[in-house]
Write an enzyme that holds these catalytic residues in place. Structure first.
Site, PDB file in Angstrom:
ATOM      1  N   ARG A  15       0.835  -1.196   0.000  1.00 63.99           N
ATOM      2  CA  ARG A  15       0.000   0.000   0.000  1.00 63.99           C
ATOM      3  C   ARG A  15       0.875   1.254   0.000  1.00 63.99           C
ATOM      4  O   ARG A  15       2.071   1.200   0.234  1.00 63.99           O
ATOM      5  CB  ARG A  15      -0.912  -0.002   1.235  1.00 63.99           C
ATOM      6  N   LYS A  73       2.135   1.788   7.513  1.00 59.50           N
ATOM      7  CA  LYS A  73       2.519   0.954   8.654  1.00 59.50           C
ATOM      8  C   LYS A  73       3.555   1.653   9.527  1.00 59.50           C
ATOM      9  O   LYS A  73       4.181   2.637   9.136  1.00 59.50           O
ATOM     10  CB  LYS A  73       3.083  -0.389   8.167  1.00 59.50           C
ATOM     11  N   TYR A  92      -0.542   3.997  10.823  1.00 58.34           N
ATOM     12  CA  TYR A  92      -0.934   2.949  11.764  1.00 58.34           C
ATOM     13  C   TYR A  92       0.287   2.624  12.615  1.00 58.34           C
ATOM     14  O   TYR A  92       1.341   2.245  12.083  1.00 58.34           O
ATOM     15  CB  TYR A  92      -1.390   1.683  11.033  1.00 58.34           C
ATOM     16  N   HIS A  94       0.016   0.950  16.160  1.00 56.82           N
ATOM     17  CA  HIS A  94      -0.197  -0.279  16.949  1.00 56.82           C
ATOM     18  C   HIS A  94       0.922  -0.456  17.982  1.00 56.82           C
ATOM     19  O   HIS A  94       1.584  -1.494  18.044  1.00 56.82           O
ATOM     20  CB  HIS A  94      -0.292  -1.499  16.030  1.00 56.82           C
ATOM     21  N   GLU A 116      -5.227   4.306  14.098  1.00 61.04           N
ATOM     22  CA  GLU A 116      -6.120   3.367  14.793  1.00 61.04           C
ATOM     23  C   GLU A 116      -6.669   3.891  16.110  1.00 61.04           C
ATOM     24  O   GLU A 116      -7.568   3.278  16.687  1.00 61.04           O
ATOM     25  CB  GLU A 116      -5.424   2.020  15.009  1.00 61.04           C
ATOM     26  N   SER A 132     -10.303  -2.463   8.520  1.00 59.28           N
ATOM     27  CA  SER A 132     -10.989  -3.552   9.215  1.00 59.28           C
ATOM     28  C   SER A 132     -11.995  -4.225   8.293  1.00 59.28           C
ATOM     29  O   SER A 132     -12.152  -5.454   8.300  1.00 59.28           O
ATOM     30  CB  SER A 132     -11.707  -3.008  10.456  1.00 59.28           C
ATOM     31  N   VAL A 177     -14.227  -5.797  11.789  1.00 61.05           N
ATOM     32  CA  VAL A 177     -13.582  -6.997  11.251  1.00 61.05           C
ATOM     33  C   VAL A 177     -14.510  -8.195  11.373  1.00 61.05           C
ATOM     34  O   VAL A 177     -14.752  -8.931  10.413  1.00 61.05           O
ATOM     35  CB  VAL A 177     -12.254  -7.287  11.977  1.00 61.05           C
ATOM     36  N   ASP A 196     -19.696 -11.990  21.031  1.00 56.66           N
ATOM     37  CA  ASP A 196     -19.272 -10.680  21.511  1.00 56.66           C
ATOM     38  C   ASP A 196     -19.924 -10.454  22.875  1.00 56.66           C
ATOM     39  O   ASP A 196     -20.961 -11.052  23.182  1.00 56.66           O
ATOM     40  CB  ASP A 196     -19.692  -9.578  20.528  1.00 56.66           C
ATOM     41  N   SER A 218     -20.579 -13.646  24.577  1.00 53.43           N
ATOM     42  CA  SER A 218     -19.239 -14.183  24.794  1.00 53.43           C
ATOM     43  C   SER A 218     -18.926 -14.302  26.280  1.00 53.43           C
ATOM     44  O   SER A 218     -19.021 -13.336  27.037  1.00 53.43           O
ATOM     45  CB  SER A 218     -18.210 -13.275  24.111  1.00 53.43           C
ATOM     46  N   VAL A 237     -10.974  -9.474  17.890  1.00 53.09           N
ATOM     47  CA  VAL A 237     -11.171  -8.755  19.150  1.00 53.09           C
ATOM     48  C   VAL A 237     -10.298  -7.512  19.161  1.00 53.09           C
ATOM     49  O   VAL A 237      -9.109  -7.577  18.840  1.00 53.09           O
ATOM     50  CB  VAL A 237     -10.831  -9.655  20.352  1.00 53.09           C
ATOM     51  N   LEU A 238     -10.875  -6.367  19.527  1.00 48.41           N
ATOM     52  CA  LEU A 238     -10.139  -5.109  19.489  1.00 48.41           C
ATOM     53  C   LEU A 238     -10.320  -4.327  20.778  1.00 48.41           C
ATOM     54  O   LEU A 238     -11.427  -4.207  21.291  1.00 48.41           O
ATOM     55  CB  LEU A 238     -10.634  -4.247  18.318  1.00 48.41           C
ATOM     56  N   ASP A 268      -2.101  -7.704  14.884  1.00 46.11           N
ATOM     57  CA  ASP A 268      -1.390  -6.430  14.875  1.00 46.11           C
ATOM     58  C   ASP A 268      -1.573  -5.663  16.184  1.00 46.11           C
ATOM     59  O   ASP A 268      -0.941  -4.629  16.399  1.00 46.11           O
ATOM     60  CB  ASP A 268      -1.780  -5.567  13.673  1.00 46.11           C
TER      61      ASP A 268
END
Length: 369
Positions: A15, A73, A92, A94, A116, A132, A177, A196, A218, A237-238, A268
């Protein structure tokens, strides 16, 4: 402001941070945009297209010498030497998953904004959402491929066949996602379970898909029962800015069917499956306890043309805001962008990132001063 766009150096990353339309918008507002030669080639954007809308084609050193560097990135080890106190990096990051990058940014005094962690009052993550969506839509087709026997899987067709049960797909997390993963999987006629803790989110999914996606609250018990019966588990899961929690333990992976597949999109942010570690597009999978693990940290890079345009559509208004007004004024008037500011003046300014890194959180305006 001088805006720099270096070529991405992360393994398998094709990208680029700006499309020609993005460059044109910045140039029209009076900014100088310097783009490393060949930066757009992986996304099927050639230098001539960028030059035609006002970009200056330069080498990597000059792209990094800009006041504002926009990337896709996090800075890679070879790029850390470019960090400096008068530089703004917007990408991004992370940082919970890459603490060494955080340490380098802090040591250099670089101002770092993370796509993010830009977060609206509703909790939505507008700059994470498009990637996502891409990663979620790809997760199901990736899982379908690795379930094939020649790819190491159980030899299960996701949609089954007349008279034969389809694959069972378990999606952990009902965010962008997870929802996109489940949507594509049910479109391929798999049996889909989505888990969830947010019952309102599950209610929303249920209303849209009317039972085509089964929803489960969940908890430890429901996760364990779902995972051991799954052919494909998608980790989605975020925790915005923080490390993803471990939802699937190594013991639970041991209990899965031989030849089943895990696609951990949360890798990530550290991953939500205990047995996952980040992989690359060159070597995307490995086997652990008889289960195929796919844990590429930049999944959307596999479809860079689509991803680059989707990313610029989302990021451009914020990049333009920073370029027009500078970081301090931009974050003062935009609470969402203020949360995007992660590091300034050698201090961590985002609460979730500070907690993940074990550091004190600093007032953003004090740090910028």
């Amino acid at each position: 402001m001088i805006v720099g766009v270096p070529a991405e150096t992360k393994a398998g990353e094709n990208r680029v941070a700006l499309t020609p339309d993005g460059v044109r918008e910045l140039v029209t507002h009076g900014h100088r945009v310097v783009v490393e030669r060949g930066a757009g080639e992986g996304s099927a954007i050639d230098d001539a297209e960028l030059k035609a809308v006002g970009a200056e084609l330069v080498d990597g050193e000059e792209a990094w010498s800009a006041q504002l560097v926009v990337k896709v990135k996090e800075p890679q080890p070879s790029e850390l030497r470019h960090l400096r106190a008068d530089l703004i990096v917007f990408t991004y990051l992370h940082l919970a998953a890459y603490p060494a990058v955080a340490e380098a940014l802090l040591a250099a005094g670089t101002t770092a904004l993370a796509y993010e962690t830009v977060q609206l009052e509703t909790g939505a993550l507008p700059l994470l959402a498009p990637m996502s969506e891409v990663a979620g839509r790809m997760a199901s087709q990736i899982g379908a491929h690795y379930l094939e026997r020649e790819a190491g899987g159980r030899g299960v067709l996701l949609g089954g066949a007349p008279g034969v049960r389809p694959a069972r797909v378990v999606v952990l997390g009902a965010g962008n996602v997870g929802w996109n993963s489940a949507w594509i999987a049910q479109g391929m006629e798999a049996e889909v379970l989505m888990l969830d803790r947010n019952l309102d989110r599950l209610r929303w999914v249920d209303q849209i898909h009317r039972g085509r996606i089964m929803t489960l609250a969940s908890n430890r018990g429901s996760v364990e029962r779902a995972v051991v019966e799954a052919d494909l588990v998608i980790g989605a899961v975020l925790v915005a800015g923080g490390r993803a929690p471990i939802v699937v333990s190594e013991d639970l992976v041991r209990a899965m069917k031989p030849g089943s597949v895990i696609v951990d999109i949360a890798v990530d942010q550290g991953g939500c499956v205990e047995t996952t570690h980040e992989t690359t597009h060159d070597h995307p999978v490995y086997e652990r306890h008889g289960v195929i693990h796919y844990a590429v940290g930049n999944v959307p890079a596999a479809v860079p043309h689509t991803s680059t345009y989707a990313l610029t559509n989302a990021t451009l208004p914020y990049v333009l805001e920073v370029a027009q007004r500078g970081v301090r004024a931009a974050v003062a008037d935009d609470p969402a962008l203020r949360l995007g500011l992660c590091i300034a003046g050698g201090r961590v300014t985002n609460p979730a990132v500070a907690e993940a890194l074990g550091r004190e959180v600093a007032d953003p305006f004090g740090a910028l001063a």
